[in-house]
Write a protein that holds these residues in place. Sequence first.
Motif, PDB file in Angstrom:
ATOM      1  N   MET A  23       0.825  -1.208   0.000  1.00  0.00           N
ATOM      2  CA  MET A  23       0.000   0.000   0.000  1.00  0.00           C
ATOM      3  C   MET A  23       0.861   1.260   0.000  1.00  0.00           C
ATOM      4  SD  MET A  23      -3.009  -1.249  -0.156  1.00  0.00           S
ATOM      5  CE  MET A  23      -3.996   0.218   0.073  1.00  0.00           C
ATOM      6  N   TRP A  24       0.321   2.281  -0.628  1.00  0.00           N
ATOM      7  CA  TRP A  24       0.905   3.619  -0.632  1.00  0.00           C
ATOM      8  C   TRP A  24      -0.174   4.553  -0.119  1.00  0.00           C
ATOM      9  CZ3 TRP A  24       1.874   6.797  -5.691  1.00  0.00           C
ATOM     10  CH2 TRP A  24       2.473   8.019  -5.374  1.00  0.00           C
ATOM     11  N   ARG A  25       0.005   5.006   1.126  1.00  0.00           N
ATOM     12  CA  ARG A  25      -0.954   5.926   1.743  1.00  0.00           C
ATOM     13  C   ARG A  25      -0.239   7.242   2.003  1.00  0.00           C
ATOM     14  NH1 ARG A  25      -2.154   0.866   4.195  1.00  0.00           N
ATOM     15  NH2 ARG A  25      -4.297   0.227   3.755  1.00  0.00           N
ATOM     16  N   PHE A  26      -0.843   8.327   1.534  1.00  0.00           N
ATOM     17  CA  PHE A  26      -0.210   9.626   1.702  1.00  0.00           C
ATOM     18  C   PHE A  26      -1.250  10.729   1.700  1.00  0.00           C
ATOM     19  CE2 PHE A  26      -0.421   8.818  -2.809  1.00  0.00           C
ATOM     20  CZ  PHE A  26      -0.624  10.041  -3.427  1.00  0.00           C
ATOM     21  N   THR A  27      -0.837  11.881   2.200  1.00  0.00           N
ATOM     22  CA  THR A  27      -1.674  13.064   2.183  1.00  0.00           C
ATOM     23  C   THR A  27      -0.976  14.118   1.349  1.00  0.00           C
ATOM     24  OG1 THR A  27      -2.505  12.564   4.396  1.00  0.00           O
ATOM     25  CG2 THR A  27      -2.840  14.810   3.586  1.00  0.00           C
ATOM     26  N   MET A  28      -1.693  14.640   0.352  1.00  0.00           N
ATOM     27  CA  MET A  28      -1.183  15.760  -0.432  1.00  0.00           C
ATOM     28  C   MET A  28      -1.717  17.033   0.218  1.00  0.00           C
ATOM     29  SD  MET A  28      -1.576  14.540  -4.388  1.00  0.00           S
ATOM     30  CE  MET A  28      -0.600  15.867  -5.036  1.00  0.00           C
TER      31      MET A  28
END
Length: 155
Positions: free
Chosen positions: A61-66
Motif C-alpha cells: 500500500m501507498w498511503r499519503f496526504t497531499m
Amino acid sequence: MLAEPIPSSPDECEIVSTRVFKGSKELVFLAWANPDHLQNWWGPAGFTNTFHEFDFRPGGMWRFTMHGPEKGNYHNECEFIRIDAPFLIHWKRHSQPLFQVLVTFEEVTANTTRVIFKMLFDTQKECLKIKKFAVDKNEENFDKLEVELTRMASI
C-alpha cells in the motif's frame, strides 16, 4: 506466480502524459520507487506530501496526504499491483477518484528515458471529469520530477 497482466482501456477512458527525461532508466525509475525522492516531487506545483505508508511491492500500500498550496489536505490510498523494475509500475487507487495508473520507462539513449504515465478509468464519463485539469497537473508533476532528477544526478 504469474505477473498481473498489463491493463489497458479504450482511448476515451485514458489520460496519457509522456515526457523524455535526462537520466538513465534506472535513475528515473528510482525517483518513483524510493519514497525519499518521490515525496519531493509528487503532485502538481505547490503541493507537498506526507507519506504514511509506502510498501513498494505487489500488494503493498501507498498511503499519503497531499497538502494543497493554499488549503486542503487530500488523502490518497493506492495499492501496487505490478512492479517490473526498471520498466513498469502499476497501481490502483482505493480513494476517490478511482482509477489505475500504469507508468512505463523506456530507454531512449543511455542517459535519457521516456516516461509514459497512463491514468486508466472504467468509464469515459469518469475520465472526462478528471481530464479537465489532470493533463496540465500531470505536466506540473513532470516539471517537479525534472528538478528532482537533476538533484539526484548531482549527488
